[in-house]
Design a protein around this motif. Structure first.
Motif, short mmCIF file in Angstrom:
data_model
loop_
_atom_site.label_atom_id
_atom_site.label_comp_id
_atom_site.label_asym_id
_atom_site.label_seq_id
_atom_site.Cartn_x
_atom_site.Cartn_y
_atom_site.Cartn_z
N ASP A 163 15.60 12.30 -64.00
CA ASP A 163 16.65 12.00 -64.05
C ASP A 163 17.35 11.38 -63.22
N VAL A 164 17.08 10.02 -63.29
CA VAL A 164 16.91 9.06 -63.14
C VAL A 164 17.40 7.88 -63.31
N GLY A 165 18.92 7.85 -63.00
CA GLY A 165 19.61 5.99 -63.32
C GLY A 165 18.82 5.05 -63.97
N GLY A 166 19.62 4.21 -64.83
CA GLY A 166 18.49 2.44 -65.04
C GLY A 166 18.84 1.94 -63.96
N LEU A 167 19.67 1.45 -63.04
CA LEU A 167 19.86 0.92 -62.41
C LEU A 167 18.46 0.94 -61.34
N ARG A 168 18.56 2.68 -61.23
CA ARG A 168 17.89 3.53 -60.38
C ARG A 168 15.98 3.15 -60.08
N PHE A 169 15.66 3.76 -61.19
CA PHE A 169 14.76 3.25 -61.83
C PHE A 169 14.22 1.93 -62.10
N LEU A 170 15.34 0.66 -61.93
CA LEU A 170 14.89 -0.95 -61.88
C LEU A 170 14.15 -0.84 -60.48
N ILE A 171 15.33 -0.74 -59.20
CA ILE A 171 15.16 -0.83 -57.98
C ILE A 171 14.19 -0.46 -57.25
N PHE A 172 13.57 1.03 -58.08
CA PHE A 172 12.52 2.19 -57.43
C PHE A 172 11.42 1.79 -57.82
N VAL A 173 11.51 1.20 -59.43
CA VAL A 173 9.86 1.58 -60.00
C VAL A 173 9.77 0.50 -60.97
N LEU A 174 10.28 -0.05 -61.09
CA LEU A 174 9.83 -1.25 -62.37
C LEU A 174 10.18 -2.50 -60.97
N ILE A 175 10.94 -2.93 -59.94
CA ILE A 175 10.88 -4.30 -59.15
C ILE A 175 9.51 -4.00 -58.26
N PRO A 176 9.09 -2.92 -57.61
CA PRO A 176 8.22 -2.64 -57.36
C PRO A 176 6.99 -3.34 -57.43
N MET A 177 6.48 -2.48 -58.85
CA MET A 177 5.47 -2.47 -60.13
C MET A 177 5.59 -3.65 -60.26
N SER A 178 6.79 -5.00 -60.34
CA SER A 178 6.93 -6.32 -60.66
C SER A 178 7.22 -7.42 -60.14
N LYS A 179 5.87 -6.89 -58.30
CA LYS A 179 7.17 -8.16 -57.38
C LYS A 179 5.74 -9.46 -57.47
N GLY A 180 4.42 -9.73 -58.38
CA GLY A 180 3.95 -10.44 -58.59
C GLY A 180 4.12 -11.57 -59.46
N MET A 181 5.04 -10.48 -60.76
CA MET A 181 5.90 -11.16 -62.00
C MET A 181 7.25 -12.10 -61.69
N ILE A 182 7.95 -11.23 -60.09
CA ILE A 182 8.82 -11.84 -59.79
C ILE A 182 8.39 -12.54 -59.13
N ALA A 183 7.13 -13.20 -58.01
CA ALA A 183 6.96 -13.96 -56.93
C ALA A 183 6.80 -14.80 -57.88
N GLY A 184 5.85 -15.04 -58.77
CA GLY A 184 5.31 -16.24 -59.94
C GLY A 184 6.50 -17.03 -60.35
N ILE A 185 7.78 -15.65 -61.09
CA ILE A 185 8.76 -16.47 -61.92
C ILE A 185 10.08 -17.23 -60.95
N SER A 186 9.80 -16.61 -59.43
CA SER A 186 10.49 -17.19 -58.15
C SER A 186 10.23 -18.78 -58.02
N VAL A 187 9.01 -18.84 -57.87
CA VAL A 187 8.00 -20.25 -57.32
C VAL A 187 8.33 -21.14 -58.65
N ILE A 188 8.08 -20.68 -59.96
CA ILE A 188 7.75 -21.53 -60.73
C ILE A 188 10.25 -22.16 -61.43
#
Length: 264
Positions: A163-188
């Motif tokens: 019963d994890v909500g959308g924002l919690r799923f984003l913050i605690f699951v998706l973002i940790p699993m997307s660190k590389g993608m986030i860093a790459g897009i941030s650089v660009i």
């Protein structure tokens, strides 16, 4: 093959090397075209650019603008990709196609209506004017969407069972699993924002609010004995180059991983 690679790299680096050399030369040394050695005015050129031409203010403004655009664009794109992948709503695919359609409408195409909007909102000469138009990014939404779709369904099902909500799923699951993608897009995004020239030139008229790429233009008017002081101009260009270069060097690994170019 190595010889060709070295020659190619040397040719690409030649303009930068010449600019670095010219940034150290006096006016007389620069106009002596046979002189390709480092000059005698390195300290004076860089010192004058930083103290006499408001370069500190331009650098600070560009840094704030670039960081605000990175944070806003990545945050909005993450939320948009979350909605497109994990939520069902009417016309979902049409919405995604509309987002991609905006790729054909970059800021220079919309510059006239955008300028009128900034005037109506009384945002001209403010940081809002040079950051808000860049916060939405179809490219970033597309990349995050594709990355989220590659995340195993079992993880999503486990989150639903807990019963994890959308924002919690984003913050605690998706973002940790997307660190590389986030860093790459941030650089660009950082480099893209740092190099903005046309829109800040159009919407900012106060020198105290201006960014570094436009600020460099003020150096073009410098002259000594009727000769343009190219040493000052090149010194300013080299200073403007440092912040995005540092970001690129520090975060080059996630940038390469984002586009699948990491060496094995």
């Amino acid at each position: 093959m190595h010889v060709g690679l070295i020659v190619s790299i040397s040719l690409m680096a030649l303009p930068l090397i010449l600019a670095a050399i010219m940034s150290t030369q006096s006016v007389a040394e620069i106009y002596d075209v046979t002189n390709l050695a480092p000059g005698s005015d390195a300290y004076e050129n860089y010192y004058r650019v930083m103290t006499d031409f408001n370069m500190w203010t331009y650098l600070i403004n560009s840094t704030i603008m670039a960081l605000a655009i990175v944070v806003g664009k990545v945050g909005l794109s993450l939320l948009a990709a979350l909605a497109l992948v994990y939520y069902d709503f009417p016309y979902k695919n049409a919405t995604f196609m509309f987002v991609l359609f905006t790729l054909m409408l970059p800021v220079p195409v919309r510059i006239v209506p955008l300028f009128e909007l900034m005037v109506n909102l009384d945002w001209t000469n403010t940081m809002l004017a040079i950051t808000m138009p860049y916060l939405a990014s179809a490219t970033a939404v597309f990349l995050f969407r594709q990355h989220f779709m590659s995340i195993p369904a079992s993880i999503v099902e486990a989150a639903k069972l807990d019963d994890v909500g959308g924002l919690r799923f984003l913050i605690f699951v998706l973002i940790p699993m997307s660190k590389g993608m986030i860093a790459g897009i941030s650089v660009i995004t950082y480099i893209y924002a740092w190099n903005q020239y046309l829109w800040p030139l159009a919407v900012i008229s106060s020198q105290d609010q201006q960014v570094v790429q436009v600020g460099l233009k003020s150096l073009e008017g410098t002259a000594a004995a009727g000769q343009i002081e190219w040493g000052l101009i090149m010194a300013g260009a080299m200073i403007a180059l440092v912040p995005p270069l540092v970001v690129l060097i520090v975060l080059h690994k996630p940038l390469l991983e984002t586009f699948g170019l990491q060496q094995k």
